[in-house]
Design a protein around this motif. Structure first.
Motif, PDB file in Angstrom:
ATOM      1  N   ASN A  57     -12.177 -33.317 -23.982  1.00 18.00           N
ATOM      2  CA  ASN A  57     -12.071 -34.462 -24.885  1.00 18.00           C
ATOM      3  C   ASN A  57     -12.538 -34.101 -26.299  1.00 18.00           C
ATOM      4  O   ASN A  57     -11.886 -34.459 -27.288  1.00 18.00           O
ATOM      5  CB  ASN A  57     -12.888 -35.632 -24.326  1.00 18.00           C
ATOM      6  N   LEU A  58     -13.640 -33.380 -26.395  1.00 21.25           N
ATOM      7  CA  LEU A  58     -14.155 -32.988 -27.713  1.00 21.25           C
ATOM      8  C   LEU A  58     -13.215 -32.001 -28.404  1.00 21.25           C
ATOM      9  O   LEU A  58     -13.011 -32.072 -29.616  1.00 21.25           O
ATOM     10  CB  LEU A  58     -15.557 -32.389 -27.578  1.00 21.25           C
ATOM     11  N   ILE A  59     -12.629 -31.081 -27.644  1.00 23.98           N
ATOM     12  CA  ILE A  59     -11.690 -30.112 -28.233  1.00 23.98           C
ATOM     13  C   ILE A  59     -10.490 -30.834 -28.817  1.00 23.98           C
ATOM     14  O   ILE A  59     -10.032 -30.525 -29.915  1.00 23.98           O
ATOM     15  CB  ILE A  59     -11.261 -29.075 -27.170  1.00 23.98           C
ATOM     16  N   ILE A  60      -9.991 -31.820 -28.094  1.00 25.52           N
ATOM     17  CA  ILE A  60      -8.792 -32.544 -28.525  1.00 25.52           C
ATOM     18  C   ILE A  60      -9.096 -33.512 -29.672  1.00 25.52           C
ATOM     19  O   ILE A  60      -8.295 -33.652 -30.595  1.00 25.52           O
ATOM     20  CB  ILE A  60      -8.163 -33.300 -27.341  1.00 25.52           C
ATOM     21  N   ASN A  61     -10.255 -34.159 -29.649  1.00 28.54           N
ATOM     22  CA  ASN A  61     -10.502 -35.295 -30.540  1.00 28.54           C
ATOM     23  C   ASN A  61     -11.510 -35.069 -31.662  1.00 28.54           C
ATOM     24  O   ASN A  61     -11.792 -36.008 -32.401  1.00 28.54           O
ATOM     25  CB  ASN A  61     -10.951 -36.498 -29.712  1.00 28.54           C
ATOM     26  N   THR A  62     -12.063 -33.865 -31.776  1.00 27.65           N
ATOM     27  CA  THR A  62     -13.023 -33.625 -32.861  1.00 27.65           C
ATOM     28  C   THR A  62     -12.703 -32.333 -33.592  1.00 27.65           C
ATOM     29  O   THR A  62     -11.862 -31.548 -33.140  1.00 27.65           O
ATOM     30  CB  THR A  62     -14.480 -33.534 -32.331  1.00 27.65           C
ATOM     31  N   ARG A  63     -13.412 -32.111 -34.673  1.00 28.81           N
ATOM     32  CA  ARG A  63     -13.293 -30.871 -35.431  1.00 28.81           C
ATOM     33  C   ARG A  63     -14.393 -29.890 -35.058  1.00 28.81           C
ATOM     34  O   ARG A  63     -14.489 -28.827 -35.650  1.00 28.81           O
ATOM     35  CB  ARG A  63     -13.399 -31.154 -36.928  1.00 28.81           C
ATOM     36  N   PRO A 107      -9.586 -22.960 -24.179  1.00 25.29           N
ATOM     37  CA  PRO A 107      -9.937 -24.020 -25.132  1.00 25.29           C
ATOM     38  C   PRO A 107      -9.255 -23.841 -26.494  1.00 25.29           C
ATOM     39  O   PRO A 107      -8.746 -24.806 -27.067  1.00 25.29           O
ATOM     40  CB  PRO A 107     -11.459 -23.901 -25.250  1.00 25.29           C
ATOM     41  N   LYS A 108      -9.217 -22.615 -26.981  1.00 23.10           N
ATOM     42  CA  LYS A 108      -8.593 -22.362 -28.288  1.00 23.10           C
ATOM     43  C   LYS A 108      -7.101 -22.659 -28.267  1.00 23.10           C
ATOM     44  O   LYS A 108      -6.562 -23.281 -29.194  1.00 23.10           O
ATOM     45  CB  LYS A 108      -8.839 -20.913 -28.714  1.00 23.10           C
ATOM     46  N   LYS A 109      -6.419 -22.230 -27.204  1.00 19.47           N
ATOM     47  CA  LYS A 109      -4.980 -22.496 -27.109  1.00 19.47           C
ATOM     48  C   LYS A 109      -4.707 -23.993 -26.999  1.00 19.47           C
ATOM     49  O   LYS A 109      -3.732 -24.487 -27.556  1.00 19.47           O
ATOM     50  CB  LYS A 109      -4.375 -21.758 -25.925  1.00 19.47           C
ATOM     51  N   LEU A 110      -5.564 -24.714 -26.285  1.00 19.40           N
ATOM     52  CA  LEU A 110      -5.395 -26.168 -26.187  1.00 19.40           C
ATOM     53  C   LEU A 110      -5.471 -26.797 -27.565  1.00 19.40           C
ATOM     54  O   LEU A 110      -4.623 -27.604 -27.931  1.00 19.40           O
ATOM     55  CB  LEU A 110      -6.452 -26.780 -25.266  1.00 19.40           C
ATOM     56  N   ARG A 111      -6.471 -26.430 -28.327  1.00 15.23           N
ATOM     57  CA  ARG A 111      -6.608 -26.994 -29.674  1.00 15.23           C
ATOM     58  C   ARG A 111      -5.412 -26.625 -30.533  1.00 15.23           C
ATOM     59  O   ARG A 111      -4.856 -27.474 -31.238  1.00 15.23           O
ATOM     60  CB  ARG A 111      -7.905 -26.528 -30.323  1.00 15.23           C
ATOM     61  N   ASN A 112      -4.985 -25.388 -30.477  1.00 15.15           N
ATOM     62  CA  ASN A 112      -3.844 -24.959 -31.290  1.00 15.15           C
ATOM     63  C   ASN A 112      -2.550 -25.642 -30.860  1.00 15.15           C
ATOM     64  O   ASN A 112      -1.737 -26.007 -31.705  1.00 15.15           O
ATOM     65  CB  ASN A 112      -3.686 -23.443 -31.235  1.00 15.15           C
ATOM     66  N   GLU A 113      -2.352 -25.816 -29.561  1.00 13.12           N
ATOM     67  CA  GLU A 113      -1.147 -26.509 -29.077  1.00 13.12           C
ATOM     68  C   GLU A 113      -1.129 -27.953 -29.541  1.00 13.12           C
ATOM     69  O   GLU A 113      -0.074 -28.487 -29.870  1.00 13.12           O
ATOM     70  CB  GLU A 113      -1.078 -26.461 -27.550  1.00 13.12           C
ATOM     71  N   ARG A 114      -2.263 -28.599 -29.549  1.00 13.58           N
ATOM     72  CA  ARG A 114      -2.331 -29.986 -30.007  1.00 13.58           C
ATOM     73  C   ARG A 114      -1.884 -30.065 -31.457  1.00 13.58           C
ATOM     74  O   ARG A 114      -1.205 -31.001 -31.844  1.00 13.58           O
ATOM     75  CB  ARG A 114      -3.747 -30.550 -29.861  1.00 13.58           C
ATOM     76  N   ARG A 115      -2.239 -29.093 -32.257  1.00 12.84           N
ATOM     77  CA  ARG A 115      -1.812 -29.073 -33.661  1.00 12.84           C
ATOM     78  C   ARG A 115      -0.320 -28.788 -33.761  1.00 12.84           C
ATOM     79  O   ARG A 115       0.390 -29.406 -34.538  1.00 12.84           O
ATOM     80  CB  ARG A 115      -2.587 -28.015 -34.433  1.00 12.84           C
ATOM     81  N   ASP A 116       0.158 -27.832 -32.950  1.00 12.64           N
ATOM     82  CA  ASP A 116       1.577 -27.447 -32.995  1.00 12.64           C
ATOM     83  C   ASP A 116       2.491 -28.546 -32.477  1.00 12.64           C
ATOM     84  O   ASP A 116       3.642 -28.636 -32.872  1.00 12.64           O
ATOM     85  CB  ASP A 116       1.812 -26.176 -32.176  1.00 12.64           C
ATOM     86  N   ASP A 117       1.998 -29.387 -31.554  1.00 14.00           N
ATOM     87  CA  ASP A 117       2.817 -30.449 -30.968  1.00 14.00           C
ATOM     88  C   ASP A 117       2.926 -31.676 -31.865  1.00 14.00           C
ATOM     89  O   ASP A 117       3.449 -32.696 -31.453  1.00 14.00           O
ATOM     90  CB  ASP A 117       2.246 -30.894 -29.616  1.00 14.00           C
ATOM     91  N   GLY A 118       2.405 -31.585 -33.071  1.00 12.36           N
ATOM     92  CA  GLY A 118       2.497 -32.711 -33.981  1.00 12.36           C
ATOM     93  C   GLY A 118       1.340 -33.677 -33.851  1.00 12.36           C
ATOM     94  O   GLY A 118       1.343 -34.739 -34.451  1.00 12.36           O
ATOM     95  N   ALA A 119       0.339 -33.310 -33.054  1.00  6.66           N
ATOM     96  CA  ALA A 119      -0.846 -34.154 -32.979  1.00  6.66           C
ATOM     97  C   ALA A 119      -1.537 -34.116 -34.331  1.00  6.66           C
ATOM     98  O   ALA A 119      -1.316 -33.208 -35.132  1.00  6.66           O
ATOM     99  CB  ALA A 119      -1.786 -33.645 -31.887  1.00  6.66           C
ATOM    100  N   GLU A 120      -2.360 -35.100 -34.574  1.00 10.62           N
ATOM    101  CA  GLU A 120      -3.064 -35.161 -35.850  1.00 10.62           C
ATOM    102  C   GLU A 120      -3.795 -33.864 -36.104  1.00 10.62           C
ATOM    103  O   GLU A 120      -4.433 -33.308 -35.217  1.00 10.62           O
ATOM    104  CB  GLU A 120      -4.078 -36.305 -35.823  1.00 10.62           C
TER     105      GLU A 120
END
Length: 91
Positions: free
Chosen positions: A29-35, A65-78
């Motif tokens: 949750n923190l990886i997806i929703n925080t900086r 964890p790093k790939k999850l954060r990067n994928e969230r950015r690549d998928d158009g997530a905020e």
């Protein structure tokens, strides 16, 4: 020691695994929703070694964890880097 559901059947998961899964869920949750940095998240969620955290996380979620954060950015997530106001911590 295994936990027992109300029906009296033993769960396959012990208390240690349940707590670890809760900590991994918080980290996700923190990886997806925080900086917050992944290193800070590792320690905040109670893991002492980043490599151990990364291995457990990868085993549970099938992604680092790093790939999850990067994928969230690549998928158009905020874009997490554009979030204002510094670190956000869920309590």
């Amino acid at each position: 020691m295994a936990c027992r559901p109300p029906s009296g059947q033993t769960l396959d998961t012990g208390i240690h695994e349940l707590i670890r899964d809760l900590r991994l869920g918080l980290a996700r949750n923190l990886i997806i929703n925080t900086r917050q940095s992944i290193t800070d998240i590792t320690y905040e969620c109670g893991f002492c070694h980043h490599g151990h955290f990364r291995n457990l996380f990868s085993r549970k979620y099938g992604i680092t964890p790093k790939k999850l954060r990067n994928e969230r950015r690549d998928d158009g997530a905020e874009d997490l880097s554009s979030m204002g106001g510094g670190r956000r911590v869920l309590r």
